[in-house]
Design a protein around this motif. Structure first.
Motif, PDB file in Angstrom:
ATOM      1  N   GLN A 448       0.828  -1.204   0.000  1.00 37.95           N
ATOM      2  CA  GLN A 448       0.000   0.000   0.000  1.00 37.95           C
ATOM      3  C   GLN A 448       0.866   1.258   0.000  1.00 37.95           C
ATOM      4  O   GLN A 448       0.572   2.234  -0.709  1.00 37.95           O
ATOM      5  CB  GLN A 448      -0.919  -0.002   1.236  1.00 37.95           C
ATOM      6  CG  GLN A 448      -1.910   1.163   1.276  1.00 37.95           C
ATOM      7  CD  GLN A 448      -2.862   1.147   0.090  1.00 37.95           C
ATOM      8  OE1 GLN A 448      -3.418   0.120  -0.244  1.00 37.95           O
ATOM      9  NE2 GLN A 448      -3.026   2.283  -0.564  1.00 37.95           N
ATOM     10  N   GLN A 451       2.215   1.632  -3.450  1.00 38.05           N
ATOM     11  CA  GLN A 451       1.152   2.109  -4.345  1.00 38.05           C
ATOM     12  C   GLN A 451       0.882   3.596  -4.124  1.00 38.05           C
ATOM     13  O   GLN A 451       0.705   4.355  -5.084  1.00 38.05           O
ATOM     14  CB  GLN A 451      -0.115   1.287  -4.117  1.00 38.05           C
ATOM     15  CG  GLN A 451      -0.016  -0.153  -4.617  1.00 38.05           C
ATOM     16  CD  GLN A 451      -1.228  -0.989  -4.249  1.00 38.05           C
ATOM     17  OE1 GLN A 451      -2.030  -0.589  -3.390  1.00 38.05           O
ATOM     18  NE2 GLN A 451      -1.385  -2.146  -4.880  1.00 38.05           N
ATOM     19  N   GLN A 626       7.025   0.685  -8.599  1.00 36.41           N
ATOM     20  CA  GLN A 626       6.211  -0.317  -9.283  1.00 36.41           C
ATOM     21  C   GLN A 626       6.903  -1.668  -9.300  1.00 36.41           C
ATOM     22  O   GLN A 626       6.272  -2.710  -9.082  1.00 36.41           O
ATOM     23  CB  GLN A 626       5.915   0.143 -10.717  1.00 36.41           C
ATOM     24  CG  GLN A 626       4.899   1.288 -10.793  1.00 36.41           C
ATOM     25  CD  GLN A 626       4.682   1.768 -12.212  1.00 36.41           C
ATOM     26  OE1 GLN A 626       5.569   1.691 -13.063  1.00 36.41           O
ATOM     27  NE2 GLN A 626       3.497   2.286 -12.482  1.00 36.41           N
ATOM     28  N   GLU A 629       6.738  -3.033  -5.896  1.00 41.75           N
ATOM     29  CA  GLU A 629       5.366  -3.445  -5.595  1.00 41.75           C
ATOM     30  C   GLU A 629       5.048  -4.790  -6.230  1.00 41.75           C
ATOM     31  O   GLU A 629       4.409  -5.650  -5.639  1.00 41.75           O
ATOM     32  CB  GLU A 629       4.399  -2.364  -6.094  1.00 41.75           C
ATOM     33  CG  GLU A 629       2.973  -2.583  -5.582  1.00 41.75           C
ATOM     34  CD  GLU A 629       1.991  -2.839  -6.707  1.00 41.75           C
ATOM     35  OE1 GLU A 629       2.323  -2.573  -7.866  1.00 41.75           O
ATOM     36  OE2 GLU A 629       0.905  -3.341  -6.408  1.00 41.75           O
TER      37      GLU A 629
END
Length: 682
Positions: A448, A451, A626, A629
């Motif tokens: 999270q 993101q 990214q 993630e």
């Protein structure tokens, strides 16, 4: 344990068959040996069936063992490969931290050294300046003393004093301090010869002859020039020292700024490396813990699989021996000669009868165990096979209670071991679920955060793009304004030049007109009319021809016209002056506008470059987040999959742990009661 179960089964089967044979013989006088053979044949079939079932169970168990062992070995290999890499990364990070720490320490020492150099140089420069100022003041005071004495000497040379006792009068005209300073100047001078010094000193003491005044003046003038040269040289040296000091300060300030910037950058890198080291240590600890746990599980699983294999091999061997014994026994009993012998020797089933007290004890214990098994059901009894063996053993009329009690004790011990195994497995499962939940929360939080970071980077990139577009729009508008202003300025300048030319031409025409009018009305004010071949040619005027006079009125009218022409000429000059003023003002405004536009364009271009760089950095940060993630999401998927696998492994135990524990407790209680009954019946 396996042999005990086999013997118990044989005893049970044999007892059941004998009990059945007793009842049948009592009812129908059947051959008891034939019934025993039939029972043994059924036993053989039952043993073969159980062997097939056990083989199937063993094959499934071994498949599970191989699969689990392969999975654990793969995971163990993964962690074993990860640990050296993490240790190498940690060692590298520590080395980098140590190196950066030393570099930061050296940078701070260099910064302190530069600061110390600045302080010491500043203090030394201040001392040098104070010494210079003091020496300069001293030398200027010497010059002032000499300049103060020269007028008195000039006055003496000019005859203002009487020749008698002239030096005393000159000295008395000077102040005592002035005389003392002059003596001090002569005493410290290196350029004055001893004879000159003695002459000047005698004069200042009032004992020199008047004829020496000129020489004394020359000596003092030479001293003044010498001191002035020293002052000039010291001033020059002071300026050089100031320049050297300023250059040194500039160099040290530059060096200090560079060191501070480098040190700050290294401090930032050091902080990032320390955070990275903590994360690497955490990863290493997790890997080592996982490796240790996997090793324990792998060891237990391997031992369990090996033990089951050994137990199954012994069981197969025992079954084979049991079948061989039964078959050989059947062969013996089915022999025709032996059958004839049995008919003669065994006319009744009396050998199957047991004592009443032993039968009642056996039945009482059997009822207790049966009641326990019936109450719990086949799925509720943790060791159903062993219970069945006890039931079969108690069903045998001639059973040895000592052996049954031993079986019960073994069952109780086995149940306790199973209870401990369930507790250990429960603790392991709960710990694994806790660790899985903790890791899941941490990964989700990290995902999270990443993101959110991606969204923040995208927003920053969008804001940068908007700012860049706005700045570029402003630059384009500014360029357009500059172009338009340049075009307008060129037009204004052309109009100004045209206006000046037109006004100049107008003034020339008006001047010609005025000259012509003056030639007519005031010939005394003009030279002969000029002959021109220009645009306004006056060649039509004829030399020497005087216009006729028609009275006072016409002359006055001519004066008014001349005044009007002069007014128009003044207006022309005024128009040119105003146009020139406006031209200068417009040019100044245009140049200021260009300078401001250039400065703004450079500032906006620099801002665009800075924002482009920031946008690129945001893009790079977005890509990194990214990528991170995706990696964290993949790890979360693995963690969630491990949770599902853990559920398959642990859910049944966790859901039925209390039930299984209670069942074992009741079984142990019932078996203990049966054991007590058997103990009382021995």
């Amino acid at each position: 344990m396996a042999m005990l179960a086999v013997h118990a089964m044989l005893a049970l089967a044999f007892g059941l068959q004998l009990a059945t044979a007793s009842r049948l013989q009592a009812e129908s006088n059947a051959n008891p040996i034939r019934k025993v053979v039939t029972m043994m044949q059924k036993m053989s079939s039952q043993i073969e069936k159980e062997g097939e079932e056990e083989q199937e169970l063993y094959d499934k168990f071994m498949c599970h063992c191989k699969s689990e062992l392969a999975d654990f070995k793969t995971g163990k290999a993964t962690f074993e490969a990860a640990v050296p890499k993490l240790e190498a990364s940690i060692a590298k990070s520590k080395a980098q931290i140590a190196q950066l720490t030393e570099e930061i320490k050296a940078g701070k020492a260099q910064e302190a050294e530069a600061e110390s150099t600045i302080d010491s140089s500043t203090k030394r420069r201040a001392k040098e300046h104070d010494a210079f100022a003091e020496e300069k003041a001293e030398e200027e005071a010497d010059i002032a003393a000499i300049e103060g004495a020269l007028p008195a000497l000039d006055k003496a040379l000019g005859g203002s004093f009487l020749q008698t006792d002239l030096s005393s009068k000159v000295v008395s005209a000077l102040a005592e301090k002035q005389v003392s300073r002059l003596q001090h100047i002569l005493a410290k001078s290196k350029q004055v010869t001893e004879s000159d010094r003695e002459l000047a000193t005698s004069f200042l003491q009032g004992s020199a002859e008047a004829s020496g005044i000129g020489e004394v003046k020359g000596i003092l003038k030479a001293q003044e020039e010498e001191i002035q040269e020293e002052v000039d040289g010291e001033v020059t040296e002071e300026k050089k020292s100031v320049n050297i000091f300023e250059e040194l300060m500039k160099a040290k300030d530059t060096e200090k700024d560079a060191v501070e910037e480098t040190t700050a950058d290294k401090i930032d890198r050091l902080g990032a490396l320390k955070v990275q080291l903590v994360e690497q240590k955490g990863q290493l600890s997790d890997a080592q813990n996982a490796l240790s746990k996997d090793f324990d599980v792998l060891k237990k699983l391997s031992e369990s699989c090996d033990a089951k294999t050994k137990e199954f091999d012994e069981r197969k061997k025992t079954q084979a021996e049991e079948l061989l014994a039964i078959q050989e026994t059947i062969k013996i009993l089915n022999d025709d000669d032996n059958l004839d012998l049995f008919k003669k020797a065994l006319p009744s089933p009396s050998f199957l009868q047991l004592q009443r007290s032993t039968t009642e004890t056996r039945r009482h214990a059997l009822e207790i165990v049966k009641s326990m098994a019936e109450q719990r059901g086949s799925e509720g009894v943790a060791n159903r096979t062993n219970v069945d063996l006890v039931l079969m053993a108690l069903s045998q009329k001639g059973v040895d209670f000592t052996k049954v009690v031993k079986m019960v004790d073994d069952m109780i011990d086995l149940m306790r071991e199973e209870g401990k195994a369930d507790t250990d497995k429960k603790e392991y499962c709960e710990k694994q679920f806790f660790e899985n939940t903790r890791k899941t929360k941490a990964l989700r939080h990290k995902i999270q955060t990443l993101q959110d970071g991606v969204v923040a980077s995208e927003e920053a990139m969008s804001a940068m793009a908007e700012d860049i577009a706005e700045l570029q729009k402003g630059i384009d508008g500014l360029d357009k304004s500059v172009s338009e202003s340049t075009e307008t300025r060129q037009k204004e300048h052309e109009e100004y030049q045209k206006l000046v030319q037109e006004q100049s031409a107008t003034k020339e025409v008006l001047q010609l007109a005025k000259t012509r009018m003056n030639a007519f009305y005031h010939p005394e004010l003009t030279s002969p009319p000029p002959t021109t071949t220009g645009k306004y040619d006056l060649g039509f005027l004829q030399d020497g021809v005087e216009p006729p006079e028609f009275g006072k009125t016409k002359q006055n009218g001519g004066n008014r016209i001349i005044l009007m022409i002069e007014g128009l000429m003044d207006e022309t000059d005024k128009t040119v002056a105003e146009a020139e003023f406006e031209e200068k003002d417009s040019q100044k405004f245009y140049e200021e506008f260009l300078a401001d536009a250039k400065a703004k364009r450079e500032a906006d271009a620099a801002s665009i470059a800075s924002k482009e760089k920031a946008k690129a950095e945001a893009q790079s940060d977005k890509v990194k987040k990214q990528t991170a993630e995706k990696s964290e999401s993949a790890e979360l998927k693995e963690v969630l999959q491990y949770k599902e696998d853990l559920k398959k492994e642990c859910d049944y135990l966790l859901q039925n742990y209390d039930y299984r524990k209670e069942a074992r407790a009741q079984e142990e209680s019932s078996l203990t009661e049966a054991k007590a009954v058997l103990a009382g019946g021995r």
